[in-house]
Design an enzyme around this catalytic site. Structure first.
Site, PDB file in Angstrom:
ATOM      1  N   HIS A   1      -5.417  -7.377  13.291  1.00  0.00           N
ATOM      2  CA  HIS A   1      -4.165  -6.610  13.229  1.00  0.00           C
ATOM      3  C   HIS A   1      -3.729  -6.251  14.647  1.00  0.00           C
ATOM      4  CE1 HIS A   1      -1.095  -4.309  11.238  1.00  0.00           C
ATOM      5  NE2 HIS A   1      -1.506  -3.160  11.704  1.00  0.00           N
TER       6      HIS A   1
ATOM      7  N   ARG B   1       1.161 -10.835   6.961  1.00  0.00           N
ATOM      8  CA  ARG B   1       1.116  -9.621   6.144  1.00  0.00           C
ATOM      9  C   ARG B   1       2.394  -8.847   6.429  1.00  0.00           C
ATOM     10  NH1 ARG B   1      -3.482  -9.861   9.026  1.00  0.00           N
ATOM     11  NH2 ARG B   1      -2.921  -7.942  10.114  1.00  0.00           N
TER      12      ARG B   1
ATOM     13  N   TYR C   1      16.807  31.531   3.745  1.00  0.00           N
ATOM     14  CA  TYR C   1      15.704  32.325   4.305  1.00  0.00           C
ATOM     15  C   TYR C   1      15.913  32.569   5.795  1.00  0.00           C
ATOM     16  CZ  TYR C   1      12.800  31.517   0.140  1.00  0.00           C
ATOM     17  OH  TYR C   1      12.293  31.488  -1.129  1.00  0.00           O
TER      18      TYR C   1
ATOM     19  N   CYS D   1      14.855  25.008   1.735  1.00  0.00           N
ATOM     20  CA  CYS D   1      13.899  25.723   0.873  1.00  0.00           C
ATOM     21  C   CYS D   1      12.973  24.711   0.199  1.00  0.00           C
ATOM     22  CB  CYS D   1      14.634  26.532  -0.189  1.00  0.00           C
ATOM     23  SG  CYS D   1      15.947  27.577   0.464  1.00  0.00           S
ATOM     24  N   MET D   2      12.081  25.197  -0.653  1.00  0.00           N
ATOM     25  CA  MET D   2      11.123  24.297  -1.303  1.00  0.00           C
ATOM     26  C   MET D   2      11.831  23.277  -2.204  1.00  0.00           C
ATOM     27  SD  MET D   2       7.799  25.233  -3.641  1.00  0.00           S
ATOM     28  CE  MET D   2       7.021  26.308  -2.471  1.00  0.00           C
ATOM     29  N   ASP D   3      12.882  23.748  -2.893  1.00  0.00           N
ATOM     30  CA  ASP D   3      13.541  22.888  -3.893  1.00  0.00           C
ATOM     31  C   ASP D   3      15.035  22.728  -3.682  1.00  0.00           C
ATOM     32  OD1 ASP D   3      11.012  23.391  -5.425  1.00  0.00           O
ATOM     33  OD2 ASP D   3      11.946  25.373  -5.579  1.00  0.00           O
TER      34      ASP D   3
ATOM     35  N   LYS E   1       0.845  -1.196   0.000  1.00  0.00           N
ATOM     36  CA  LYS E   1       0.000   0.000   0.000  1.00  0.00           C
ATOM     37  C   LYS E   1       0.879   1.245   0.000  1.00  0.00           C
ATOM     38  CE  LYS E   1      -0.589  -0.366   5.012  1.00  0.00           C
ATOM     39  NZ  LYS E   1      -1.345   0.356   6.023  1.00  0.00           N
TER      40      LYS E   1
ATOM     41  N   ARG F   1      -9.473  -0.041  15.415  1.00  0.00           N
ATOM     42  CA  ARG F   1      -9.541   0.740  14.168  1.00  0.00           C
ATOM     43  C   ARG F   1     -10.791   0.310  13.390  1.00  0.00           C
ATOM     44  NH1 ARG F   1      -4.064   0.959  10.595  1.00  0.00           N
ATOM     45  NH2 ARG F   1      -4.498  -1.254  10.306  1.00  0.00           N
TER      46      ARG F   1
HETATM   47  N1  PMH Z   1      -1.710  -5.485   7.929  1.00  0.00           N
HETATM   48  C1  PMH Z   1      -2.416  -4.355   8.056  1.00  0.00           C
HETATM   49  C2  PMH Z   1      -3.895  -4.441   8.174  1.00  0.00           C
HETATM   50  C3  PMH Z   1      -1.740  -3.119   8.075  1.00  0.00           C
HETATM   51  O1  PMH Z   1      -2.461  -2.000   8.202  1.00  0.00           O
HETATM   52  C4  PMH Z   1      -0.330  -3.097   7.972  1.00  0.00           C
HETATM   53  C5  PMH Z   1       0.468  -1.841   8.044  1.00  0.00           C
HETATM   54  C6  PMH Z   1       0.355  -4.320   7.837  1.00  0.00           C
HETATM   55  C7  PMH Z   1      -0.384  -5.493   7.828  1.00  0.00           C
HETATM   56  C8  PMH Z   1       1.854  -4.401   7.715  1.00  0.00           C
HETATM   57  O2  PMH Z   1       2.460  -3.994   8.897  1.00  0.00           O
HETATM   58  P1  PMH Z   1       4.041  -3.834   9.006  1.00  0.00           P
HETATM   59  O3  PMH Z   1       4.409  -2.785   8.003  1.00  0.00           O
HETATM   60  O4  PMH Z   1       4.282  -3.388  10.389  1.00  0.00           O
HETATM   61  O5  PMH Z   1       4.602  -5.151   8.651  1.00  0.00           O
HETATM   62  N2  PMH Z   1      -0.249  -0.693   8.340  1.00  0.00           N
HETATM   63  C9  PMH Z   1       0.279   0.439   8.832  1.00  0.00           C
HETATM   64  C10 PMH Z   1      -0.502   1.527   9.176  1.00  0.00           C
HETATM   65  O6  PMH Z   1      -1.794   1.548   9.020  1.00  0.00           O
HETATM   66  N3  PMH Z   1       0.230   2.485   9.684  1.00  0.00           N
HETATM   67  O7  PMH Z   1       1.492   2.068   9.697  1.00  0.00           O
HETATM   68  C11 PMH Z   1       1.536   0.802   9.171  1.00  0.00           C
END
Ligand code: PMH
Length: 376
Positions: A165, A221, A267, A313-315, A39, A135
């Site tokens: 999770h 995961r 700046y 700065c910005m860039d 993601k 969550r």
């Molecule tokens: N599974 C779920 C549902 C997650 O949201 C995440 C990471 C992972 C697995 C993977 O976790 P890891 O990167 O610690 O292995 N999610 C997020 C989050 O929402 N903010 O930071 C990490």
């Protein structure tokens, strides 16, 4: 990759991604599958490139937060199973079925809304249980019972997996982690009494899977550790698996000058040269995610540490050099030069945040360069 003209880039070491996947593969039981979490554009590393490398290296599935992110993977020709973690509006669910994307659900109302418009091909879903993250997810046995009744009736929806999770799997104290595991087992026992078709269970993120491999079910995961970063200081010190960071950030000197003692830089004229000094300019700034709060941190030039001076700065950003260097000299902002290293954790600590945030905030304006294209 599109051609880029600016001499500022992030190098993504895909071999490191492969290495990190091998490390977790060796640690978890053979039957436990690996879902590579890509993601947020692969935590800023590039979702498509990381996903392809992860699948080549032994990951079995992919996960993203948004339907949009899943479609980017499908558009790149990836056919592996993809799970979306976030809630997709019932009206958009047909996009998932058309593209063979698995969705997460945790509400009875969502099921009922989706079931109103059955698609020809069944929709595959994983159910999320909230065992203590607070969550999203099913929290109580009553909720679970009601959801299973609704699911029985929804013939176009196929339950393929169940997951939860962890909120604290990366911490030294394991009470909350243990409570989440027990809660998961309680809900699982109830579920198994009421449901007969097989599902896969997955609970562990990087921290849980590397620290408690024996507690994993059918899958993990795997996110931050795949990118070569430890989920926390505790896990870094414990070192349950060896990891190689995949992300490094570089630029080149575009201007070098000697300034007189007393000259001010950038700046606000907040920096004043204490003696005659060599000052270099690099083309990266806060619009690249190189935040103003990084004023003062070191970068690497010629294998040595040099501080950022004056406001970012910005860039563009200025650094104090120990001597004259030619234009185009490489500057490393995150990564290694010789024996010196500025790690992702150093930058995160400076910004009083976690390593996860850093590659995510390095903006799209910074091209990601992969091994095959990389010339240092
Ligand atoms: N599974 C779920 C549902 C997650 O949201 C995440 C990471 C992972 C697995 C993977 O976790 P890891 O990167 O610690 O292995 N999610 C997020 C989050 O929402 N903010 O930071 C990490």
């Amino acid at each position: 990759m599109a051609h880029f003209y600016r001499p500022t880039w992030a190098h993504i070491d895909l071999d490191a991604i492969g290495y990190n996947i091998n490390q977790i593969r060796k640690t978890i039981p053979k039957h436990t599958s690996i879902m590579a979490v890509v993601k947020a554009n692969g935590y800023g590393h590039g979702a498509v490139q990381v996903a392809k490398k992860a699948l080549e290296s032994g990951a079995n599935k992919l996960a993203v937060a948004l339907l949009e992110e899943a479609l980017v993977l499908r558009d790149s020709g990836i056919t592996a199973p993809i799970l979306v973690f976030g809630r997709v509006a019932p009206a958009d669910v047909h996009i998932a079925t058309q593209n063979n994307i698995t969705l997460t659900f945790f509400q009875k109302e969502w099921l009922e809304a989706v079931a109103l418009h059955p698609s020809e091909t069944p929709l595959e879903v994983h159910m999320k249980w909230d065992t203590g993250m607070g969550r999203v997810g099913v929290r109580t046995e009553e909720e679970l019972t009601a959801i299973l009744e609704a699911l029985q009736k929804a013939k176009n929806i196929k339950l393929k997996g169940i997951y939860t999770h962890f909120a604290t799997a990366d911490e030294a104290a394991c009470d909350h982690f243990n409570e989440q595991n027990s809660r998961f087992q309680q809900l699982k026992a109830l579920f198994e009494k009421k449901w007969s078709s097989p599902v896969v269970y997955h609970t562990g993120n990087s921290a849980a899977s590397s620290r408690y491999p024996e507690k994993m079910y059918d899958g993990i995961r795997f996110g931050i550790a795949m990118y070569g970063l430890y989920p926390s200081q505790t896990t870094k010190v414990e070192h349950p698996i060896d990891l190689k960071p995949a992300f490094s950030l570089h630029s080149r000197l575009i201007h070098v000058k000697k300034v007189e003692k007393g000259a001010t830089i950038s700046y606000g004229a907040t920096y004043e040269a204490k003696t005659d000094e060599w000052i270099g300019t690099i083309p990266i700034g806060y619009a690249d995610g190189w935040l103003r709060k990084l004023q003062g941190i070191d970068v690497l030039v010629n294998g040595k540490r040099m501080p950022i001076v004056g406001r970012i700065c910005m860039d563009q950003t200025m650094i104090r050099l120990d001597q004259h260097y030619p234009i185009d000299t490489k500057v490393t902002l995150i990564g290694r030069q010789g024996r010196e290293e500025i790690s992702m954790d150093d930058v995160a600590t400076w910004l009083d945040t976690i390593n996860y945030e850093i590659p995510c905030i390095i903006s799209d304006r910074v091209p990601r360069v992969y091994d095959s294209e990389y010339k240092s």
